[in-house]
Scaffold this motif. Structure first.
Motif, PDB file in Angstrom:
ATOM      1  N   GLU A  49      -0.500 -15.448  -1.439  1.00 34.78           N
ATOM      2  CA  GLU A  49      -1.030 -16.424  -0.499  1.00 34.78           C
ATOM      3  C   GLU A  49      -0.104 -17.612  -0.274  1.00 34.78           C
ATOM      4  N   ARG A  50       0.900 -17.773  -1.118  1.00 33.99           N
ATOM      5  CA  ARG A  50       1.796 -18.930  -1.074  1.00 33.99           C
ATOM      6  C   ARG A  50       1.047 -20.247  -1.251  1.00 33.99           C
ATOM      7  N   SER A  51      -0.097 -20.156  -1.818  1.00 32.78           N
ATOM      8  CA  SER A  51      -0.848 -21.352  -2.187  1.00 32.78           C
ATOM      9  C   SER A  51      -1.460 -21.058  -3.546  1.00 32.78           C
ATOM     10  N   GLY A  52      -2.177 -21.975  -4.078  1.00 30.84           N
ATOM     11  CA  GLY A  52      -2.720 -21.705  -5.398  1.00 30.84           C
ATOM     12  C   GLY A  52      -3.856 -22.601  -5.767  1.00 30.84           C
ATOM     13  N   ASP A  53      -4.283 -22.430  -6.989  1.00 30.93           N
ATOM     14  CA  ASP A  53      -5.343 -23.249  -7.544  1.00 30.93           C
ATOM     15  C   ASP A  53      -4.725 -24.492  -8.161  1.00 30.93           C
ATOM     16  N   LYS A  54      -5.371 -25.625  -7.955  1.00 28.05           N
ATOM     17  CA  LYS A  54      -4.927 -26.878  -8.548  1.00 28.05           C
ATOM     18  C   LYS A  54      -6.053 -27.412  -9.420  1.00 28.05           C
ATOM     19  N   ILE A  55      -5.679 -27.815 -10.624  1.00 26.84           N
ATOM     20  CA  ILE A  55      -6.676 -28.343 -11.542  1.00 26.84           C
ATOM     21  C   ILE A  55      -6.195 -29.661 -12.146  1.00 26.84           C
ATOM     22  N   ALA A  56      -7.151 -30.410 -12.630  1.00 24.68           N
ATOM     23  CA  ALA A  56      -6.904 -31.586 -13.463  1.00 24.68           C
ATOM     24  C   ALA A  56      -7.640 -31.307 -14.767  1.00 24.68           C
ATOM     25  N   VAL A  57      -7.011 -31.641 -15.880  1.00 22.70           N
ATOM     26  CA  VAL A  57      -7.596 -31.329 -17.184  1.00 22.70           C
ATOM     27  C   VAL A  57      -7.672 -32.600 -18.023  1.00 22.70           C
ATOM     28  N   GLU A  58      -8.889 -32.944 -18.407  1.00 23.49           N
ATOM     29  CA  GLU A  58      -9.109 -34.056 -19.327  1.00 23.49           C
ATOM     30  C   GLU A  58      -9.406 -33.457 -20.692  1.00 23.49           C
ATOM     31  N   ILE A  59      -8.625 -33.839 -21.691  1.00 23.48           N
ATOM     32  CA  ILE A  59      -8.697 -33.252 -23.031  1.00 23.48           C
ATOM     33  C   ILE A  59      -9.509 -34.169 -23.942  1.00 23.48           C
ATOM     34  N   LYS A  60     -10.456 -33.579 -24.659  1.00 25.80           N
ATOM     35  CA  LYS A  60     -11.274 -34.349 -25.591  1.00 25.80           C
ATOM     36  C   LYS A  60     -11.358 -33.640 -26.935  1.00 25.80           C
ATOM     37  N   SER A  61     -11.102 -34.398 -27.996  1.00 26.39           N
ATOM     38  CA  SER A  61     -11.056 -33.816 -29.339  1.00 26.39           C
ATOM     39  C   SER A  61     -12.393 -33.861 -30.084  1.00 26.39           C
ATOM     40  N   PHE A  62     -13.254 -34.832 -29.769  1.00 24.77           N
ATOM     41  CA  PHE A  62     -14.549 -34.979 -30.460  1.00 24.77           C
ATOM     42  C   PHE A  62     -14.353 -35.082 -31.973  1.00 24.77           C
ATOM     43  N   ILE A  63     -13.514 -36.018 -32.397  1.00 26.80           N
ATOM     44  CA  ILE A  63     -13.235 -36.157 -33.833  1.00 26.80           C
ATOM     45  C   ILE A  63     -13.827 -37.420 -34.463  1.00 26.80           C
ATOM     46  N   SER A  64     -14.543 -38.206 -33.691  1.00 26.85           N
ATOM     47  CA  SER A  64     -15.129 -39.421 -34.272  1.00 26.85           C
ATOM     48  C   SER A  64     -16.309 -39.041 -35.164  1.00 26.85           C
ATOM     49  N   PRO A  65     -16.805 -39.975 -35.952  1.00 32.08           N
ATOM     50  CA  PRO A  65     -17.966 -39.680 -36.807  1.00 32.08           C
ATOM     51  C   PRO A  65     -19.236 -39.354 -36.015  1.00 32.08           C
ATOM     52  N   GLU A  89      -8.525 -35.911  -3.536  1.00 33.39           N
ATOM     53  CA  GLU A  89      -7.829 -34.624  -3.678  1.00 33.39           C
ATOM     54  C   GLU A  89      -8.867 -33.519  -3.861  1.00 33.39           C
ATOM     55  N   LYS A  90      -9.543 -33.181  -2.766  1.00 32.57           N
ATOM     56  CA  LYS A  90     -10.691 -32.273  -2.809  1.00 32.57           C
ATOM     57  C   LYS A  90     -10.357 -30.872  -3.296  1.00 32.57           C
ATOM     58  N   ASP A  91      -9.096 -30.477  -3.178  1.00 31.68           N
ATOM     59  CA  ASP A  91      -8.728 -29.108  -3.574  1.00 31.68           C
ATOM     60  C   ASP A  91      -8.370 -28.986  -5.052  1.00 31.68           C
ATOM     61  N   ARG A  92      -8.460 -30.069  -5.803  1.00 30.57           N
ATOM     62  CA  ARG A  92      -8.140 -30.035  -7.239  1.00 30.57           C
ATOM     63  C   ARG A  92      -9.435 -30.087  -8.036  1.00 30.57           C
ATOM     64  N   LEU A  93      -9.670 -29.076  -8.878  1.00 31.92           N
ATOM     65  CA  LEU A  93     -10.871 -29.019  -9.703  1.00 31.92           C
ATOM     66  C   LEU A  93     -10.624 -29.661 -11.064  1.00 31.92           C
ATOM     67  N   LEU A  94     -11.607 -30.389 -11.540  1.00 29.67           N
ATOM     68  CA  LEU A  94     -11.506 -31.058 -12.832  1.00 29.67           C
ATOM     69  C   LEU A  94     -12.149 -30.209 -13.916  1.00 29.67           C
ATOM     70  N   TYR A  95     -11.458 -30.088 -15.044  1.00 25.32           N
ATOM     71  CA  TYR A  95     -11.972 -29.390 -16.223  1.00 25.32           C
ATOM     72  C   TYR A  95     -11.903 -30.315 -17.426  1.00 25.32           C
ATOM     73  N   LEU A  96     -12.896 -30.197 -18.284  1.00 29.01           N
ATOM     74  CA  LEU A  96     -12.887 -30.863 -19.580  1.00 29.01           C
ATOM     75  C   LEU A  96     -12.432 -29.828 -20.597  1.00 29.01           C
ATOM     76  N   ALA A  97     -11.333 -30.095 -21.282  1.00 30.00           N
ATOM     77  CA  ALA A  97     -10.797 -29.162 -22.276  1.00 30.00           C
ATOM     78  C   ALA A  97     -11.324 -29.537 -23.653  1.00 30.00           C
ATOM     79  N   VAL A  98     -11.972 -28.554 -24.299  1.00 30.31           N
ATOM     80  CA  VAL A  98     -12.501 -28.749 -25.647  1.00 30.31           C
ATOM     81  C   VAL A  98     -12.183 -27.517 -26.489  1.00 30.31           C
ATOM     82  N   THR A  99     -12.123 -27.715 -27.785  1.00 27.93           N
ATOM     83  CA  THR A  99     -11.872 -26.584 -28.679  1.00 27.93           C
ATOM     84  C   THR A  99     -13.081 -25.649 -28.688  1.00 27.93           C
TER      85      THR A  99
END
Length: 138
Positions: A49-65, A89-99
């Motif tokens: 397609e010469r185009s692609g998926d665009k994402i934004a990734v917010e990383i969270k560790s969840f290590i606090s007490p 940026e409507k074509d970029r999907l946001l993901y939350l990255a967790v273990t």
């Protein structure tokens, strides 16, 4: 510039292994007079397609007490970033990255399922030991 999460390099490597190209580290979101930073921006080009998926990734560790405090902060940040991305940026999907462990302990539980459903939360679940993405939840 914000401090990097302890899993920043792990998630970055996991995305690369999964075929993503890291385009921003971090991804700058400018809205009005405010600047915000999502941990990573990535793109996966689909050759046909010469185009692609665009994402934004917010990383969270969840290590606090307090995992619930971590959840509150992560969801607030996710909603803020999602709202801004929908405007600039409507074509970029946001993901939350967790273990995978955080997913099982929080997001597979009723409170996590509720938050995911009500806020249309997208998750990228990764294995920190193997440095691989295990699952995408939309």
């Amino acid at each position: 510039m914000p401090a990097k999460d302890i899993y920043h390099d792990t998630v970055k490597l996991s995305l690369i292994k999964d075929g993503w190209t890291i385009t921003h580290d971090p991804l700058l979101l400018q809205y009005g007079t405010k600047d915000l930073f999502v941990d990573l921006g990535a793109e996966k080009i689909l050759a046909a397609e010469r185009s692609g998926d665009k994402i934004a990734v917010e990383i969270k560790s969840f290590i606090s007490p307090s995992p619930m405090n971590d959840l509150e902060k992560a969801i607030g940040q996710y909603i803020l970033y999602k709202n801004i991305l929908e405007e600039i940026e409507k074509d970029r999907l946001l993901y939350l990255a967790v273990t995978n462990i955080v997913y099982k302990d929080i997001f597979a539980e009723p409170i996590g399922k509720l938050v995911m459903q009500k806020n249309h939360l997208r998750l990228m679940i990764f294995n920190s030991h193997r440095q691989e993405i295990e699952e995408w939840i939309n």
